[in-house]
Design an enzyme around this catalytic site. Sequence first.
Site, PDB file in Angstrom:
ATOM      1  N   HIS A 140       3.788   1.424   2.588  1.00  0.00           N
ATOM      2  CA  HIS A 140       3.630   0.162   3.614  1.00  0.00           C
ATOM      3  C   HIS A 140       4.159  -0.863   2.828  1.00  0.00           C
ATOM      4  O   HIS A 140       3.547  -1.398   1.992  1.00  0.00           O
ATOM      5  CB  HIS A 140       2.257  -0.007   3.970  1.00  0.00           C
ATOM      6  CG  HIS A 140       1.518   1.041   4.760  1.00  0.00           C
ATOM      7  ND1 HIS A 140       1.426   0.967   6.379  1.00  0.00           N
ATOM      8  CD2 HIS A 140       0.938   2.187   4.342  1.00  0.00           C
ATOM      9  CE1 HIS A 140       1.021   2.128   6.680  1.00  0.00           C
ATOM     10  NE2 HIS A 140       0.248   2.953   5.618  1.00  0.00           N
ATOM     11  N   GLU A 198      -5.066  10.506   6.391  1.00  0.00           N
ATOM     12  CA  GLU A 198      -4.147  11.164   6.388  1.00  0.00           C
ATOM     13  C   GLU A 198      -4.143  12.540   5.907  1.00  0.00           C
ATOM     14  O   GLU A 198      -3.083  13.004   5.441  1.00  0.00           O
ATOM     15  CB  GLU A 198      -2.605  10.385   6.254  1.00  0.00           C
ATOM     16  CG  GLU A 198      -2.553   9.409   7.227  1.00  0.00           C
ATOM     17  CD  GLU A 198      -1.463   8.138   6.740  1.00  0.00           C
ATOM     18  OE1 GLU A 198      -1.083   8.429   5.432  1.00  0.00           O
ATOM     19  OE2 GLU A 198      -1.137   7.592   7.431  1.00  0.00           O
ATOM     20  N   GLU A 213       0.631  -1.310   0.160  1.00  0.00           N
ATOM     21  CA  GLU A 213       0.052   0.117  -0.037  1.00  0.00           C
ATOM     22  C   GLU A 213       0.967   1.302   0.086  1.00  0.00           C
ATOM     23  O   GLU A 213       1.889   1.425   0.717  1.00  0.00           O
ATOM     24  CB  GLU A 213      -0.770  -0.029   1.405  1.00  0.00           C
ATOM     25  CG  GLU A 213      -1.599   1.192   1.495  1.00  0.00           C
ATOM     26  CD  GLU A 213      -2.585   1.017   2.736  1.00  0.00           C
ATOM     27  OE1 GLU A 213      -3.201   1.930   3.208  1.00  0.00           O
ATOM     28  OE2 GLU A 213      -2.474   0.006   3.354  1.00  0.00           O
ATOM     29  N   ASP A 218       0.253   5.349   0.672  1.00  0.00           N
ATOM     30  CA  ASP A 218      -0.756   6.269   1.000  1.00  0.00           C
ATOM     31  C   ASP A 218      -0.383   7.318   0.558  1.00  0.00           C
ATOM     32  O   ASP A 218       0.464   8.252   1.176  1.00  0.00           O
ATOM     33  CB  ASP A 218      -0.892   6.043   2.671  1.00  0.00           C
ATOM     34  CG  ASP A 218      -1.353   4.839   3.057  1.00  0.00           C
ATOM     35  OD1 ASP A 218      -2.027   4.133   2.584  1.00  0.00           O
ATOM     36  OD2 ASP A 218      -1.152   4.642   4.293  1.00  0.00           O
TER      37      ASP A 218
END
Length: 441
Positions: free
Chosen positions: A249, A238, A230, A232
């Site tokens: 991630h 966020e 992932e 983000d």
Amino acid sequence: MFSQLAALAALAGFVAAQQVGKKTTETHPKMTWQKCTAGGSCSNVNGEFIIGANWRWVHDKNGYTNCYNGNTWNTTICKDGKSCASNCAVDGASYASTYGATTSGNALRLKFVQKGDYSTNIGSRLYMMNGASKYQMYTLLGNEFTFDVDVSKLGCGLNGALYSVSMDEDGGLSKYSGNKAGAKYGTGCCDAQCPRDLKFINGEATVGDWKESTNDPNAGVGKYGSFCTEMDIWYPGEANSISTAFTPHPCTTTGQHRCEGDGCGGTYSDDRYSGTCDPDGCDFNSYRQGVRDVYGPGMTVDTTKKFTVVTKFLKGSSGQLSEIKRFYVQNGKVISNFESTIDGNPGNSLSPEFCEKQKVAFNDADIFANKGGLWDDHYANMLWLDSTFPVDADPQAPGKGRGSCETSSGVPVEIESAQANNQVVYSNFKFGPIGSTFKQP
């Protein structure tokens, strides 16, 4: 699932029933975005969005009886995972009237609470599509992703999210025989938190060992989870008008995989770090990095007005990802990401060196390096984003203060009432080689 506002640019997804229903026609909202070349020339691309299957009506394939109602399964129809997938259908969606999700030109608007004729919907999760039946795939390495965002009507406890995950391009349609719906109906979800609130994973229902949520009338937690890498870009949660961060991630595996129980790790397991993915990642949150007067209402990046977010994924001499850099553009001014003021953790971008020093400075477990390195929340009220977390920590301690929201904020039942009109608007998406989507001085 989290009650959140979310938009997903898919790299490679929430899964509910696997047959295709015919009660509501599936018509994806259309939106243009721009693909840019190295010379800075950009051309329009006709894109689409689709809502994830976990938000959709799931009913018996020959009628109108719910297979999943509230946060419980109809065990008469769904005796086990495979029979449930065979007996139940995921239906089409009415995007504007049911979910408050609309597009216009190059803009996508997501409302938090939408009151329909028959029900009230909380949050949504949309995926970017390449045509009607495949998710939009991006290669981030050596490229940059740019978009405009308006978070002026998004407050504490809410999640205005844009992120990428390595889902199957067709939503698992070709890989799993029990999945007849595919990406066209939003199947195939996965992320580094290894969500276990998915109703269907790998073409099978998660009906066995399903535990209803005690504080979310629409969700529960099952035996299985679905994990994958992932990134983000503007998620998870966020990016509201109080705090913002970007977070990779990594995982030790490639693509989407199913896991079981506490072996999944992530948000829903007793051992957060037992899975193959890093649920924490390495984040750059300016507030958390000690810079608390630059992002927010009336600040350097003024969140009462629309601004542009630029994220660059730089390739090193080895051909691997070496750095992730962030810029903002507002009122014609390019604003570099803000320099960390944390002792022993300088810098304004994510690199292996920055992430290693951050884990030491914040006394965090360095799961990020171990795994390869470079959403309103019914579990933690989004406090890990915009408040002090853990809530009993000293907000002045390194890494604990993440935003100015009170630790008592973000309670879903409260914000679903008080902040029902909150929304986020994304527009002017651009993607291309480094230096192609905006002019850097």
